[in-house]
Design a protein around this motif. Structure first.
Motif, PDB file in Angstrom:
ATOM      1  N   VAL A 105       0.826  -1.219   0.000  1.00 46.11           N
ATOM      2  CA  VAL A 105       0.000   0.000   0.000  1.00 46.11           C
ATOM      3  C   VAL A 105       0.857   1.265   0.000  1.00 46.11           C
ATOM      4  CG1 VAL A 105      -1.652   1.332   1.366  1.00 46.11           C
ATOM      5  CG2 VAL A 105      -2.063  -1.078   0.934  1.00 46.11           C
ATOM      6  N   ALA A 108       2.523   1.584  -3.487  1.00 39.93           N
ATOM      7  CA  ALA A 108       1.638   1.896  -4.611  1.00 39.93           C
ATOM      8  C   ALA A 108       1.033   3.293  -4.506  1.00 39.93           C
ATOM      9  CB  ALA A 108       0.525   0.857  -4.695  1.00 39.93           C
ATOM     10  N   THR A 109       0.748   3.753  -3.302  1.00 38.36           N
ATOM     11  CA  THR A 109       0.042   5.026  -3.151  1.00 38.36           C
ATOM     12  C   THR A 109       0.930   6.172  -2.692  1.00 38.36           C
ATOM     13  OG1 THR A 109      -0.559   4.538  -0.857  1.00 38.36           O
ATOM     14  CG2 THR A 109      -2.115   3.846  -2.573  1.00 38.36           C
ATOM     15  N   ILE A 111       1.474   6.766   0.354  1.00 31.54           N
ATOM     16  CA  ILE A 111       0.933   7.176   1.650  1.00 31.54           C
ATOM     17  C   ILE A 111       1.387   6.166   2.695  1.00 31.54           C
ATOM     18  CG2 ILE A 111      -1.179   7.577   2.975  1.00 31.54           C
ATOM     19  CD1 ILE A 111      -2.572   8.162   0.323  1.00 31.54           C
ATOM     20  N   TYR A 113       1.342   3.610   5.659  1.00 37.77           N
ATOM     21  CA  TYR A 113       0.296   2.638   5.984  1.00 37.77           C
ATOM     22  C   TYR A 113      -0.498   3.079   7.208  1.00 37.77           C
ATOM     23  CZ  TYR A 113      -2.064  -1.787   6.586  1.00 37.77           C
ATOM     24  OH  TYR A 113      -3.022  -2.761   6.687  1.00 37.77           O
ATOM     25  N   LYS A 116      -4.664   8.360   6.469  1.00 41.44           N
ATOM     26  CA  LYS A 116      -5.690   8.717   5.494  1.00 41.44           C
ATOM     27  C   LYS A 116      -5.191   9.839   4.604  1.00 41.44           C
ATOM     28  CE  LYS A 116      -9.593   7.257   8.192  1.00 41.44           C
ATOM     29  NZ  LYS A 116     -10.871   7.575   8.762  1.00 41.44           N
ATOM     30  N   ARG A 117      -5.601   9.789   3.372  1.00 42.29           N
ATOM     31  CA  ARG A 117      -5.205  10.817   2.424  1.00 42.29           C
ATOM     32  C   ARG A 117      -6.033  12.067   2.664  1.00 42.29           C
ATOM     33  NH1 ARG A 117      -4.599   9.550  -3.824  1.00 42.29           N
ATOM     34  NH2 ARG A 117      -2.991   8.299  -2.856  1.00 42.29           N
TER      35      ARG A 117
END
Length: 122
Positions: A105, A108-109, A111, A113, A116-117
């Motif tokens: 995660v 890929a993002t 952010i 783990y 919250k974005r």
């Protein structure tokens, strides 16, 4: 609450009607669940095993049906041994997927783990 449960127990002992038994057992289960929810709001249980199960619960939920299906087709176990084997294998696979998810995660993002974005208004 206690008086309600005592009354329900006395009614169970007096009447042997199956419909009353079914309705009464559902009411008793509901009362127990409500009582436990209210009681556990005040009590905090810090246990490593429960925290571990809480971390892998989603993966465990997704995987246990697949593990049960595989065990039913390819493995002949009965009773408690079957349940224990399904739980252990499901927990091991769920742990592996949880670890992969913790790495994949953020990669890929971008952010961290568990964060919250935050979307800023333009």
């Amino acid at each position: 609450m206690l008086m309600f449960l005592i009354t329900l127990a006395l009614l169970f002992a007096t009447f042997k009607n199956i419909y009353f038994y079914i309705a009464g057992s559902n009411i008793t289960a509901l009362c127990f669940q409500i009582f436990m929810m209210l009681a556990l709001q005040k009590v905090r249980i810090h246990n490593f095993v429960l925290e571990y199960i809480g971390r892998i619960s989603f993966e465990f939920y997704i995987l246990h049906g697949i593990v049960i299906k595989i065990f039913n087709e390819y493995l002949v176990l009965h009773g408690n041994l079957y349940v224990l084997a399904v739980m252990i294998v499901s927990a091991l696979i769920a742990t592996i997927l949880y670890k992969i998810d913790k790495i994949a995660v953020p990669w890929a993002t971008g952010i961290e783990y568990g964060k919250k974005r935050v979307i800023e208004n333009e």
